[in-house]
Scaffold this motif. Structure first.
Motif, PDB file in Angstrom:
ATOM      1  N   ALA A 229       0.816  -1.213   0.000  1.00  0.00           N
ATOM      2  CA  ALA A 229       0.000   0.000   0.000  1.00  0.00           C
ATOM      3  C   ALA A 229       0.850   1.264   0.000  1.00  0.00           C
ATOM      4  O   ALA A 229       0.344   2.359  -0.246  1.00  0.00           O
TER       5      ALA A 229
ATOM      6  N   CYS B 129      -3.696 -10.792   2.006  1.00  0.00           N
ATOM      7  CA  CYS B 129      -4.935 -10.173   2.490  1.00  0.00           C
ATOM      8  C   CYS B 129      -5.942 -11.252   2.866  1.00  0.00           C
ATOM      9  O   CYS B 129      -6.666 -11.129   3.854  1.00  0.00           O
TER      10      CYS B 129
ATOM     11  N   LYS C 294      -0.511   3.866   6.395  1.00  0.00           N
ATOM     12  CA  LYS C 294      -0.809   3.168   5.141  1.00  0.00           C
ATOM     13  C   LYS C 294      -0.893   1.665   5.366  1.00  0.00           C
ATOM     14  O   LYS C 294      -1.738   0.984   4.782  1.00  0.00           O
TER      15      LYS C 294
ATOM     16  N   ASP D 177      -4.226   1.055   6.939  1.00  0.00           N
ATOM     17  CA  ASP D 177      -5.295   1.169   5.940  1.00  0.00           C
ATOM     18  C   ASP D 177      -5.457  -0.144   5.191  1.00  0.00           C
ATOM     19  O   ASP D 177      -6.577  -0.657   5.024  1.00  0.00           O
ATOM     20  N   ALA D 178      -4.340  -0.689   4.711  1.00  0.00           N
ATOM     21  CA  ALA D 178      -4.386  -1.932   3.946  1.00  0.00           C
ATOM     22  C   ALA D 178      -4.863  -3.091   4.812  1.00  0.00           C
ATOM     23  O   ALA D 178      -5.664  -3.927   4.375  1.00  0.00           O
TER      24      ALA D 178
ATOM     25  N   GLN E   5      -6.789  -2.960   7.488  1.00  0.00           N
ATOM     26  CA  GLN E   5      -8.202  -2.810   7.817  1.00  0.00           C
ATOM     27  C   GLN E   5      -9.090  -3.255   6.663  1.00  0.00           C
ATOM     28  O   GLN E   5     -10.173  -3.812   6.883  1.00  0.00           O
ATOM     29  N   SER E   6      -8.643  -3.027   5.438  1.00  0.00           N
ATOM     30  CA  SER E   6      -9.442  -3.424   4.280  1.00  0.00           C
ATOM     31  C   SER E   6      -9.526  -4.944   4.138  1.00  0.00           C
ATOM     32  O   SER E   6     -10.415  -5.457   3.452  1.00  0.00           O
ATOM     33  N   CYS E   7      -8.613  -5.667   4.779  1.00  0.00           N
ATOM     34  CA  CYS E   7      -8.584  -7.129   4.675  1.00  0.00           C
ATOM     35  C   CYS E   7      -9.318  -7.822   5.819  1.00  0.00           C
ATOM     36  O   CYS E   7      -9.799  -8.952   5.654  1.00  0.00           O
TER      37      CYS E   7
ATOM     38  N   ARG F  37     -10.594   1.015  14.740  1.00  0.00           N
ATOM     39  CA  ARG F  37      -9.336   1.763  14.659  1.00  0.00           C
ATOM     40  C   ARG F  37      -9.379   2.978  15.565  1.00  0.00           C
ATOM     41  O   ARG F  37     -10.400   3.687  15.632  1.00  0.00           O
TER      42      ARG F  37
END
Length: 306
Positions: free
Chosen positions: A164, A239, A263, A266-267, A269-271, A277
């Motif tokens: 990311a 992921c 960053k 962020d990556a 959390q998307s997984c 958070r």
């Protein structure tokens, strides 16, 4: 036929191999006053604990040890049994960087075995920095052991999250060179010079000079773990691996941390399936020391729901 094993399968097989192959001689070093040891995977893992109730296990980053969490032990222990553990070859073992198993795989296997040996049921696992990355590996391979996870700016060294950040490759290369330079100084007998160089590189010029003697002594006790870090490579982690974690996850970031940590989160959390958070105010990457109150409050607010 070509096939690809899941991370959980790889880690399960690795645990068996590490348990049988990573045996070490009986401990020859002394435990500090107040510390205990639990023998797992052929190694005595040193730890301190405080309080009673559901167990929280704290896992440090590098080049640190169980003492790093001293400032949050008291507030967390008001309602919980809090256990801060030192990983293999970290203080209080006076490791000289020679021999022994030093890897993320070994450390993740050790923490899982440590939690099983505690016999405290599923625990709340808290990992900071490299310890946060370790927590992800351990939880993916051993989902039954962990009630919740708290990841404080982990993900460094894990390609699934570093991708990311477009500067990650250059950052990783620079970090490896910094480690190699510090270790070269150690090997010339200049441990303080190597630590001063490394700390000033990662935390800013003058950091070693500004560090009080107890802090310097703590780093001396873990100096040679930087050699282990220099040769350590992480197993692949995707992921999809993170997405298999069913436990609730709290992601913590520092308000003043370098931007790459945000960053990575962020990556991550998307997984993840189920995550929250929180930003720790008035703190950078060293948030457990820089704002222990805010750090412990965020943890308690999260785990009290589970």
């Amino acid at each position: 036929m070509m096939w690809r094993a899941s991370l959980a399968t790889v880690m399960t097989v690795a645990t068996v191999l590490l348990t049988s192959c990573a045996q070490t001689p009986p401990r020859t070093w002394e435990l500090p006053v107040g510390a205990k040891a639990l023998r797992v995977n052929g190694y005595d893992m040193a730890y301190v604990e405080r309080g009673a109730g559901q167990a929280i296990v704290l896992v440090h980053g590098s080049p640190l040890d169980y003492r790093y969490f001293a400032g949050i032990m008291e507030p967390l222990s008001a309602k919980y049994r809090v256990i801060s553990v030192s990983l293999r070859h970290y203080y209080p073992e006076p490791w000289d960087g020679k021999g022994g198993a030093f890897s993320m795989r070994q450390h993740a296997s050790d923490v899982a075995a440590f939690v099983r040996a505690l016999g405290a049921g599923p625990v709340h696992l808290v990992g900071h920095s490299r310890g946060g990355s370790l927590a992800l590996y351990a939880a993916t391979a051993n989902p039954d052991l962990f009630r919740t996870l708290t990841i404080a700016e982990g993900g460094n060294g894990m390609s699934a999250f570093e991708s990311a950040d477009p500067t990650a490759a250059a950052t990783a290369q620079r970090a490896q060179q910094q480690l190699a330079n510090a270790v070269a100084m150690f090997e010339r007998g200049k441990v303080d010079d190597g630590l001063a160089y490394y700390l000033d590189e990662i935390a800013g010029p003058g950091s070693w000079k500004a560090l009080a003697e107890p802090g310097r002594q703590a780093l001396r006790g873990n100096a040679w773990t930087l050699k282990g870090m220099a040769s350590n490579r992480f197993d692949p982690y995707s992921c999809a691996d993170a997405g298999r974690i069913a436990s609730p996850v709290l992601l913590l970031g520092g308000e003043k941390s370098p931007p790459q940590y945000g960053k990575y989160l962020d990556a991550m959390q998307s997984c993840l399936r189920n995550s929250e958070r929180v930003l720790i105010r008035n703190a950078g990457h060293g948030m457990p020391r820089q704002n222990p109150g805010g750090f412990s409050e965020a943890i308690v607010a999260f785990i009290s729901k589970y």
